[in-house]
Design a protein around this motif. Structure first.
Motif, PDB file in Angstrom:
ATOM      1  N   ILE A 332       9.229  11.504   4.987  1.00 44.92           N
ATOM      2  CA  ILE A 332       8.133  11.199   5.911  1.00 44.92           C
ATOM      3  C   ILE A 332       8.155   9.726   6.290  1.00 44.92           C
ATOM      4  O   ILE A 332       7.939   9.362   7.456  1.00 44.92           O
ATOM      5  N   ALA A 333       8.449   8.856   5.309  1.00 43.91           N
ATOM      6  CA  ALA A 333       8.498   7.416   5.586  1.00 43.91           C
ATOM      7  C   ALA A 333       9.612   7.078   6.563  1.00 43.91           C
ATOM      8  O   ALA A 333       9.490   6.137   7.357  1.00 43.91           O
ATOM      9  N   ALA A 334      10.707   7.839   6.518  1.00 46.70           N
ATOM     10  CA  ALA A 334      11.820   7.583   7.442  1.00 46.70           C
ATOM     11  C   ALA A 334      11.404   7.802   8.891  1.00 46.70           C
ATOM     12  O   ALA A 334      11.960   7.191   9.810  1.00 46.70           O
ATOM     13  N   LYS A 335      10.394   8.647   9.091  1.00 53.40           N
ATOM     14  CA  LYS A 335       9.934   8.933  10.451  1.00 53.40           C
ATOM     15  C   LYS A 335       8.694   8.118  10.829  1.00 53.40           C
ATOM     16  O   LYS A 335       8.415   7.919  12.011  1.00 53.40           O
ATOM     17  N   THR A 336       7.946   7.661   9.842  1.00 57.58           N
ATOM     18  CA  THR A 336       6.666   6.994  10.145  1.00 57.58           C
ATOM     19  C   THR A 336       6.552   5.579   9.594  1.00 57.58           C
ATOM     20  O   THR A 336       5.547   4.930   9.851  1.00 57.58           O
ATOM     21  N   THR A 337       7.545   5.088   8.843  1.00 61.53           N
ATOM     22  CA  THR A 337       7.533   3.832   8.081  1.00 61.53           C
ATOM     23  C   THR A 337       6.751   4.021   6.781  1.00 61.53           C
ATOM     24  O   THR A 337       5.964   4.964   6.635  1.00 61.53           O
ATOM     25  N   MET A 338       6.989   3.124   5.839  1.00 64.90           N
ATOM     26  CA  MET A 338       6.299   3.201   4.549  1.00 64.90           C
ATOM     27  C   MET A 338       4.796   3.009   4.725  1.00 64.90           C
ATOM     28  O   MET A 338       3.991   3.652   4.047  1.00 64.90           O
ATOM     29  N   LEU A 387       7.329   0.949  -2.480  1.00 69.18           N
ATOM     30  CA  LEU A 387       7.083  -0.165  -1.570  1.00 69.18           C
ATOM     31  C   LEU A 387       6.907  -1.473  -2.325  1.00 69.18           C
ATOM     32  O   LEU A 387       7.397  -2.526  -1.888  1.00 69.18           O
ATOM     33  N   VAL A 388       6.224  -1.429  -3.466  1.00 75.15           N
ATOM     34  CA  VAL A 388       6.081  -2.637  -4.282  1.00 75.15           C
ATOM     35  C   VAL A 388       7.454  -3.168  -4.682  1.00 75.15           C
ATOM     36  O   VAL A 388       7.712  -4.375  -4.622  1.00 75.15           O
ATOM     37  N   ALA A 389       8.355  -2.266  -5.087  1.00 69.21           N
ATOM     38  CA  ALA A 389       9.706  -2.685  -5.472  1.00 69.21           C
ATOM     39  C   ALA A 389      10.457  -3.287  -4.284  1.00 69.21           C
ATOM     40  O   ALA A 389      11.180  -4.283  -4.436  1.00 69.21           O
ATOM     41  N   GLU A 390      10.279  -2.719  -3.102  1.00 66.46           N
ATOM     42  CA  GLU A 390      10.968  -3.222  -1.918  1.00 66.46           C
ATOM     43  C   GLU A 390      10.445  -4.581  -1.478  1.00 66.46           C
ATOM     44  O   GLU A 390      11.204  -5.441  -1.013  1.00 66.46           O
ATOM     45  N   LEU A 391       9.138  -4.785  -1.596  1.00 67.86           N
ATOM     46  CA  LEU A 391       8.525  -6.011  -1.104  1.00 67.86           C
ATOM     47  C   LEU A 391       8.620  -7.173  -2.088  1.00 67.86           C
ATOM     48  O   LEU A 391       8.383  -8.317  -1.715  1.00 67.86           O
ATOM     49  N   SER A 392       8.962  -6.893  -3.330  1.00 73.35           N
ATOM     50  CA  SER A 392       9.014  -7.932  -4.347  1.00 73.35           C
ATOM     51  C   SER A 392      10.402  -8.561  -4.395  1.00 73.35           C
ATOM     52  O   SER A 392      11.396  -7.923  -4.023  1.00 73.35           O
ATOM     53  N   PRO A 393      10.497  -9.804  -4.860  1.00 73.56           N
ATOM     54  CA  PRO A 393      11.822 -10.392  -5.087  1.00 73.56           C
ATOM     55  C   PRO A 393      12.652  -9.505  -6.003  1.00 73.56           C
ATOM     56  O   PRO A 393      12.129  -8.913  -6.951  1.00 73.56           O
ATOM     57  N   ALA A 394      13.936  -9.400  -5.736  1.00 75.42           N
ATOM     58  CA  ALA A 394      14.793  -8.473  -6.472  1.00 75.42           C
ATOM     59  C   ALA A 394      14.800  -8.754  -7.969  1.00 75.42           C
ATOM     60  O   ALA A 394      15.000  -7.839  -8.772  1.00 75.42           O
TER      61      ALA A 394
END
Length: 478
Positions: A332-338, A387-394
């Motif tokens: 769903i996120a692939a079609k609507t964004t996270m 999303l938290v993992a994606e938005l945080s520094p690696a």
């Protein structure tokens, strides 16, 4: 030396995710398994029903302390290393639970099981160091789905085993399952590849632990005596002072336990706030819904007089629908964004609570809300940590997702205390039951919380790629 092909690398990553799915299935299994056994455990130890409530409370307190610490240490020393430590502690805790001769030893065992809550953040750290984007989101969705399904299986199997076996052999079942996880994590799960080069902020961890314990103790006191009790007031004031001190310390220390500036960035704070608001409904309404289902309409004017077995089926159905939502969120996120999938999740949850508030007399409407809220909650369970993992520094994935977990639990504790006060305020004269107005108020509070989350998510800036998102955080902090 032969360079691995992309296909071979993908297969190895898929195998790692598959093993971690089993580990997370075990985590859910343990969380659900003990629930049907509370009465038998209380009888085995010769303690009251009030005493056995500490069975879960102690584990919650232990989790509140160890999740931030172990997840941060995972960022520094390796997520697999901390996962190994966490799993060994849980194994020891399950064994001690089975053989505990009295309540104090049993509660010590529950302290050892506290690290169960940090398994998921550490697993996300391991996965996120190897795969990001759509594949990473699907992996997180699989882990969360496994956790949810495991809780359902644990509750069902725990109920059957509790009837078929004496209490000690029944309590040994989780140990056998955790032992399989120990073998997996020590043999086939690789270490994460990212590290944060920082010192351990022991002062920050100590302040955080004291603050969390004070908050949870204060909220537990409020559940029993209300927020006007002197003990509750003093404990929560102390908690607030410690939290303020923690924030001030973190802002000045070179290597903070929690990077407050990143947490407060425009990219992340609305997501963390949504986690807290989601936790209010996820954990805060569990008892509320159970008592509503069981209430006799001929006596109190509401409810459906459902048996514990039927209530268990409804709970299981909600969890299974949530597992579906968690598994599907990436597509769903692939079609609507996270941001879109999160807004869909909170929107569905808000609608479900409004429907409960206005249509609670109709059993078909209630069943519909189970499906709607379950699916919406599943979307949030999968998308929020991803999303938290994606938005945080690696290099801070562990502590970032660990903080998400802590805030979700804290939201449930706050809601549990508030909802207890609300239901007490609507108590029917001469009974221990609340009027239907108390339940309606709780559902409207939850609907308002999700509506607020919907507004907060509107300001989240999500651009898709992980590196871009991290740059967004860095820009916000600067």
């Amino acid at each position: 030396m032969t360079t691995p092909t992309p296909a071979a690398t993908t297969q190895r990553v898929a195998a790692v995710v598959g093993f971690l799915v089993f580990v997370e299935l075990t985590s859910g299994f343990i969380q659900g398994y003990y629930l049907p056994l509370f009465g038998s455990i209380a009888a085995h130890l010769g303690v009251s029903d009030a005493d056995i409530t500490w069975f879960n409370t102690v584990q919650t307190l232990a989790a509140a302390v160890c999740v931030p610490i172990l997840s941060r240490l995972g960022d520094i020393f390796g997520h697999r290393l901390m996962l190994r430590i966490g799993i060994v502690l849980v194994l020891a805790g399950t064994l001690l639970t089975a053989f505990a001769p009295n309540l104090p030893v049993m509660l010590a065992a529950r302290l050892l099981i506290g690290p169960l809550a940090v398994w998921l953040p550490l697993e996300i750290g391991i996965v996120h160091s190897r795969v990001q984007g759509q594949s990473g989101r699907r992996a997180v969705g699989m882990l969360v789905s496994a956790l949810t399904i495991g809780a359902v299986l644990g509750a069902i199997i725990g109920g059957f085993v509790g009837v078929a076996l004496p209490i000690v052999p029944a309590l040994l079942v989780p140990s056998a399952v955790v032992l399989a996880c120990v073998i997996i994590v020590f043999t086939v799960v690789p270490e994460s590849t990212m590290r944060t080069l920082s010192k351990i902020d022991w002062v920050g961890f100590a302040l955080l632990a004291v603050g969390m314990l004070a908050i949870l103790f204060g909220l537990r006191s409020a559940q029993g005596t209300g927020f006007g009790n002197l003990t509750t007031i003093v404990t929560l004031i102390v908690a607030a002072a410690v939290v303020i001190g923690f924030i001030l310390w973190e802002l000045r220390v070179e290597s903070p336990a929690i990077n407050v500036r990143v947490v407060a960035s425009r990219a992340l704070w609305p997501v963390y706030a949504t986690s807290f608001l989601f936790g209010m409904s996820l954990f805060g309404t569990q008892t509320v819904m159970t008592t509503f289902y069981a209430a006799d309409p001929d006596t109190v004017g509401y409810g459906f007089a459902l048996s514990s077995g039927v209530i268990g089926l409804l709970t299981a159905a909600s969890a299974l629908v949530a597992a579906v939502g968690a598994a599907l969120f990436a597509g769903i996120a692939a079609k609507t964004t996270m941001r879109g999938v999160l807004m869909l999740g909170v929107g569905l949850a808000a609608i479900a609570n409004v429907l409960l508030a206005v249509g609670h007399d109709s059993f078909p409407v209630v069943i519909g809300t189970v499906v709607i809220s379950g699916f919406g909650g599943g979307l949030l369970l999968g998308a929020l940590p991803a999303l938290v993992a994606e938005l945080s520094p690696a290099s801070e994935t562990g502590i970032a997702t660990g903080l998400y977990n802590t805030l979700k639990t804290l939201g449930g504790s706050v809601a549990g205390a508030v909802f207890a006060v609300v239901l007490s305020a609507f108590a029917l004269p001469g009974t221990l039951a609340s009027s239907v107005g108390g339940y309606v108020t709780v559902w409207l509070i939850c609907a308002a919380a999700f509506a607020l989350a919907f507004l907060l998510l509107m300001i989240v800036r999500v651009r898709g790629a992980q590196t871009t998102a991290v740059h967004t955080v860095a820009a916000d902090v600067a």
